[in-house]
Scaffold this motif. Structure first.
Motif, mmCIF file in Angstrom:
data_model
loop_
_atom_site.group_PDB
_atom_site.id
_atom_site.type_symbol
_atom_site.label_atom_id
_atom_site.label_comp_id
_atom_site.label_asym_id
_atom_site.label_seq_id
_atom_site.Cartn_x
_atom_site.Cartn_y
_atom_site.Cartn_z
ATOM 1 N N LEU A 62 0.827 -1.211 0.000
ATOM 2 C CA LEU A 62 0.000 0.000 0.000
ATOM 3 C C LEU A 62 0.860 1.259 0.000
ATOM 4 C CD1 LEU A 62 -3.006 -0.876 2.315
ATOM 5 C CD2 LEU A 62 -3.155 0.261 0.097
ATOM 6 N N GLY A 63 1.949 1.221 0.763
ATOM 7 C CA GLY A 63 2.828 2.389 0.820
ATOM 8 C C GLY A 63 3.358 2.770 -0.547
ATOM 9 N N HIS A 64 3.674 1.765 -1.356
ATOM 10 C CA HIS A 64 4.169 2.021 -2.707
ATOM 11 C C HIS A 64 3.051 2.445 -3.656
ATOM 12 C CE1 HIS A 64 8.273 0.837 -2.022
ATOM 13 N NE2 HIS A 64 7.933 -0.365 -1.583
ATOM 14 N N SER A 65 1.818 2.097 -3.319
ATOM 15 C CA SER A 65 0.701 2.365 -4.230
ATOM 16 C C SER A 65 -0.065 3.643 -3.904
ATOM 17 C CB SER A 65 -0.284 1.180 -4.224
ATOM 18 O OG SER A 65 0.354 -0.011 -4.629
ATOM 19 N N LEU A 66 -0.036 4.059 -2.639
ATOM 20 C CA LEU A 66 -0.754 5.275 -2.263
ATOM 21 C C LEU A 66 -0.101 6.487 -2.906
ATOM 22 C CD1 LEU A 66 -1.429 4.626 1.540
ATOM 23 C CD2 LEU A 66 -3.168 4.870 -0.240
ATOM 24 N N ALA A 67 -0.913 7.354 -3.445
ATOM 25 C CA ALA A 67 -0.397 8.597 -4.015
ATOM 26 C C ALA A 67 -0.328 9.658 -2.927
ATOM 27 C CB ALA A 67 -1.307 9.081 -5.153
ATOM 28 N N ALA A 68 0.708 10.475 -2.963
ATOM 29 C CA ALA A 68 0.822 11.554 -1.986
ATOM 30 C C ALA A 68 -0.385 12.476 -2.092
ATOM 31 C CB ALA A 68 2.105 12.342 -2.224
ATOM 32 N N SER A 69 -0.955 12.812 -0.958
ATOM 33 C CA SER A 69 -2.128 13.676 -0.955
ATOM 34 C C SER A 69 -2.134 14.517 0.313
ATOM 35 C CB SER A 69 -3.414 12.834 -1.009
ATOM 36 O OG SER A 69 -3.630 12.189 0.232
ATOM 37 N N ARG A 70 -3.059 15.464 0.384
ATOM 38 C CA ARG A 70 -3.183 16.290 1.574
ATOM 39 C C ARG A 70 -3.950 15.576 2.674
ATOM 40 N NH1 ARG A 70 -1.930 21.497 1.606
ATOM 41 N NH2 ARG A 70 -3.435 21.843 3.278
ATOM 42 N N GLU A 71 -4.567 14.455 2.364
ATOM 43 C CA GLU A 71 -5.327 13.699 3.354
ATOM 44 C C GLU A 71 -4.390 12.709 4.046
ATOM 45 O OE1 GLU A 71 -7.616 12.356 5.952
ATOM 46 O OE2 GLU A 71 -8.425 13.905 4.619
ATOM 47 N N PRO A 72 -4.052 12.920 5.316
ATOM 48 C CA PRO A 72 -3.048 12.082 5.980
ATOM 49 C C PRO A 72 -3.359 10.595 5.957
ATOM 50 C CG PRO A 72 -3.481 14.051 7.283
ATOM 51 C CD PRO A 72 -4.504 14.033 6.178
ATOM 52 N N HIS A 73 -4.649 10.238 6.020
ATOM 53 C CA HIS A 73 -5.000 8.821 6.114
ATOM 54 C C HIS A 73 -4.689 8.068 4.824
ATOM 55 C CE1 HIS A 73 -6.894 5.353 7.894
ATOM 56 N NE2 HIS A 73 -7.657 5.191 6.832
ATOM 57 N N ILE A 74 -4.674 8.751 3.708
ATOM 58 C CA ILE A 74 -4.339 8.084 2.450
ATOM 59 C C ILE A 74 -2.997 8.576 1.902
ATOM 60 C CG2 ILE A 74 -6.719 7.534 1.795
ATOM 61 C CD1 ILE A 74 -6.715 9.983 -0.008
ATOM 62 N N GLN A 111 11.065 5.328 5.582
ATOM 63 C CA GLN A 111 10.091 5.528 4.504
ATOM 64 C C GLN A 111 9.076 6.594 4.894
ATOM 65 O OE1 GLN A 111 9.964 4.596 1.474
ATOM 66 N NE2 GLN A 111 10.580 2.480 1.136
ATOM 67 N N VAL A 112 8.709 6.659 6.169
ATOM 68 C CA VAL A 112 7.810 7.720 6.633
ATOM 69 C C VAL A 112 8.442 9.079 6.355
ATOM 70 C CG1 VAL A 112 6.732 8.783 8.653
ATOM 71 C CG2 VAL A 112 6.724 6.291 8.405
ATOM 72 N N ILE A 113 9.707 9.225 6.747
ATOM 73 C CA ILE A 113 10.415 10.493 6.549
ATOM 74 C C ILE A 113 10.496 10.844 5.062
ATOM 75 C CG2 ILE A 113 12.660 11.636 6.770
ATOM 76 C CD1 ILE A 113 13.075 9.926 9.329
ATOM 77 N N ASP A 114 10.914 9.897 4.249
ATOM 78 C CA ASP A 114 11.105 10.163 2.821
ATOM 79 C C ASP A 114 9.792 10.506 2.129
ATOM 80 O OD1 ASP A 114 13.766 9.604 3.229
ATOM 81 O OD2 ASP A 114 13.668 7.571 2.421
ATOM 82 N N SER A 115 8.715 9.809 2.494
ATOM 83 C CA SER A 115 7.438 10.057 1.814
ATOM 84 C C SER A 115 6.850 11.413 2.189
ATOM 85 C CB SER A 115 6.440 8.937 2.143
ATOM 86 O OG SER A 115 6.113 8.914 3.521
ATOM 87 N N ILE A 116 7.051 11.855 3.422
ATOM 88 C CA ILE A 116 6.537 13.163 3.831
ATOM 89 C C ILE A 116 7.375 14.281 3.223
ATOM 90 C CG2 ILE A 116 6.216 14.706 5.812
ATOM 91 C CD1 ILE A 116 5.414 12.243 7.434
ATOM 92 N N ALA A 117 8.671 14.065 3.122
ATOM 93 C CA ALA A 117 9.546 15.094 2.554
ATOM 94 C C ALA A 117 9.199 15.386 1.100
ATOM 95 C CB ALA A 117 11.007 14.661 2.670
ATOM 96 N N ASN A 118 8.481 14.485 0.456
ATOM 97 C CA ASN A 118 8.080 14.695 -0.937
ATOM 98 C C ASN A 118 6.883 15.633 -1.069
ATOM 99 O OD1 ASN A 118 10.061 13.045 -2.060
ATOM 100 N ND2 ASN A 118 8.824 11.201 -1.821
ATOM 101 N N ILE A 119 6.252 15.995 0.040
ATOM 102 C CA ILE A 119 5.086 16.884 0.019
ATOM 103 C C ILE A 119 5.561 18.316 0.243
ATOM 104 C CG2 ILE A 119 2.844 17.407 1.048
ATOM 105 C CD1 ILE A 119 3.007 14.700 -0.342
ATOM 106 N N THR A 120 5.295 19.171 -0.710
ATOM 107 C CA THR A 120 5.849 20.527 -0.631
ATOM 108 C C THR A 120 5.309 21.330 0.546
ATOM 109 O OG1 THR A 120 4.133 21.282 -2.180
ATOM 110 C CG2 THR A 120 6.265 20.635 -3.112
ATOM 111 N N ASP A 121 4.054 21.099 0.944
ATOM 112 C CA ASP A 121 3.472 21.930 1.995
ATOM 113 C C ASP A 121 3.228 21.157 3.293
ATOM 114 O OD1 ASP A 121 1.477 20.314 1.050
ATOM 115 O OD2 ASP A 121 -0.075 21.863 1.053
ATOM 116 N N TYR A 122 4.016 20.117 3.533
ATOM 117 C CA TYR A 122 3.751 19.317 4.738
ATOM 118 C C TYR A 122 3.962 20.119 6.024
ATOM 119 C CZ TYR A 122 8.759 18.607 5.749
ATOM 120 O OH TYR A 122 10.085 18.783 6.065
ATOM 121 N N ARG A 123 4.743 21.185 5.954
ATOM 122 C CA ARG A 123 4.981 21.993 7.154
ATOM 123 C C ARG A 123 3.711 22.678 7.655
ATOM 124 N NH1 ARG A 123 9.858 21.855 4.642
ATOM 125 N NH2 ARG A 123 11.747 21.999 5.937
#
Length: 401
Positions: free
Chosen positions: A230-242, A256-268
């Motif tokens: 699922l981690g590889h299949s979920l698309a980055a989105s603004r909805e934390p649950h998905i 992987q948690v760190i790397d996947s969040i760093a890919n979101i430009t506005d995660y801050r």
């Protein structure tokens, strides 16, 4: 001030509460699982060992040998204090062609003994059930071994054997669910985008509860593969649950948690993702950087429940938050990062990290004041600046809080 060097923060020794919680949730206290829980054994490293990429488990543990030995000895003492019973466990290679190969824990005999021992309550020791003969018990254990070893073809055969031996077994249907889901994962390693939401719901509502109940302490070995998929299949989105980080947390695979969040430009600007990142940094051993990242959430316009969720995810931060909340002089929650910095001034040595940190006026005023102290410069202007923002914080700095 002491100059702080970047090094891995170590977890506390296993205490009675930790051991009791693991027994309640998984049926036993297992040092290997505890190491994964604390982040000292990153899940990818454990998985590499199971696939034969390490000669010894200790090669994947991020801890000096002497310290690791002391931590495990402490866990053993606590288990003995609880009058738990020890049982030796074996781990086998996950590669199909090497599935009979028993894996080694360490070159040191004492470490091997500690790592290969799990602790149970005496009443939970494996024993012959009045309604289950030894053949049935053996067939069930064989099926569990194949499911947790990710050997789906062998699991199907083991399930058929159990059906033949115990056609009235009350868990046949649920075991079949796990076998079929394993085969489904193998046949469909990539989830099409239109099915991701359904797969996530099915995993959470149906598969995971069954796996945790039937596989108990070994459920992670089965479920991790599902969450990776699922981690590889979920698309980055603004909805934390998905967001992919949600799946990686369930394993947990903190990098992987760190790397996947760093890919979101506005995660801050997203408190839940920011808190999740801080938790991952903490379990990757970067405690001070994690506390700064988590503290930045308190400067956002979020409700108290979100702040509590972030604070509770990191033990040392939660302790500081409770002290802040119980302070005789009330401070707004947005001033918690500044208060934290004054309580833990060594944090200023980690402000150059690439991860988020507080940026509010109160926090910056405290940074300036602490730099004046470190550099032995006049503090008058810096104190006046902090006084204008929060007299209470200045009193904390002066030791009057």
């Amino acid at each position: 001030f002491m100059t702080l060097e970047t090094q891995r923060a170590l977890p506390n020794e296993p205490d009675l509460q930790t051991i009791q919680t693991q027994i309640q949730e998984r049926g036993s206290f297992c040092p290997v699982q505890w190491l994964i829980d604390t982040g000292l054994l990153p899940y990818p490293g454990y998985e590499a060992w199971r696939y034969g990429e390490h000669d010894f488990l200790t090669q994947a543990v991020e801890c000096e040998t002497g310290t690791l030995l002391a931590l495990l000895q402490a866990g053993q003492r606590q288990a003995q204090a609880l009058k738990l019973v020890s049982e030796s466990t074996r781990y086998h290679d996950w590669r199909a062609e090497q599935s009979e190969r028993e894996l080694a824990f360490s070159r040191r005999a004492e470490l091997s003994q500690l790592l290969s021992t799990r602790w149970l309550r005496s009443q939970d020791l494996p024993q012959l059930d009045l309604f289950m003969d030894s053949g049935t018990a053996s067939a069930e254990n064989g099926l569990i071994d194949t499911l947790c070893g990710r050997q789906w073809h062998e699991a199907e055969k083991a399930y058929s054997t159990l059906c033949e031996i115990a056609p009235n077994h009350n868990q046949l249907g649920r075991f079949e669910t796990l076998v079929l889901y394993g085969k489904h994962m193998a046949a469909n390693p990539v989830i099409e985008s239109e099915w991701v939401a359904d797969e996530l719901a099915g995993l959470e509502q149906d598969i995971a509860p069954v796996a945790r109940e039937l596989l108990r302490g070994r459920a992670r070995d089965y479920l991790a593969l599902a969450w990776q998929r699922l981690g590889h299949s979920l698309a980055a989105s603004r909805e934390p649950h998905i967001h992919p980080s949600y799946a990686w947390m369930q394993i947990p695979d903190w990098q992987q948690v760190i790397d996947s969040i760093a890919n979101i430009t506005d995660y801050r600007e997203q408190p839940e993702l920011l808190g999740r990142l801080a938790q991952a940094l903490y379990y990757r051993g970067q405690q001070d950087i994690a506390m700064l990242a988590a503290a930045s959430v308190f400067e956002l316009d979020v409700d108290s429940s979100a702040l509590m969720a972030v604070a509770s995810s990191i033990g040392p931060l939660n302790t500081q938050w409770q002290e802040f909340s119980d302070s005789d002089e009330p401070h707004p929650s947005t001033h918690f990062p500044a208060w934290l910095l004054l309580r833990r001034p060594g944090l200023i040595h980690h402000l150059n990290s690439p991860y988020p940190k507080p940026a509010g006026k109160a926090f910056q005023a405290c940074v300036s004041l602490l730099h004046c102290r470190v550099e032995k410069r006049d503090e008058i202007n810096a104190r006046e600046r902090l006084q204008g923002i929060s007299p209470g914080l200045l009193r904390v700095y002066l030791g009057a809080d």
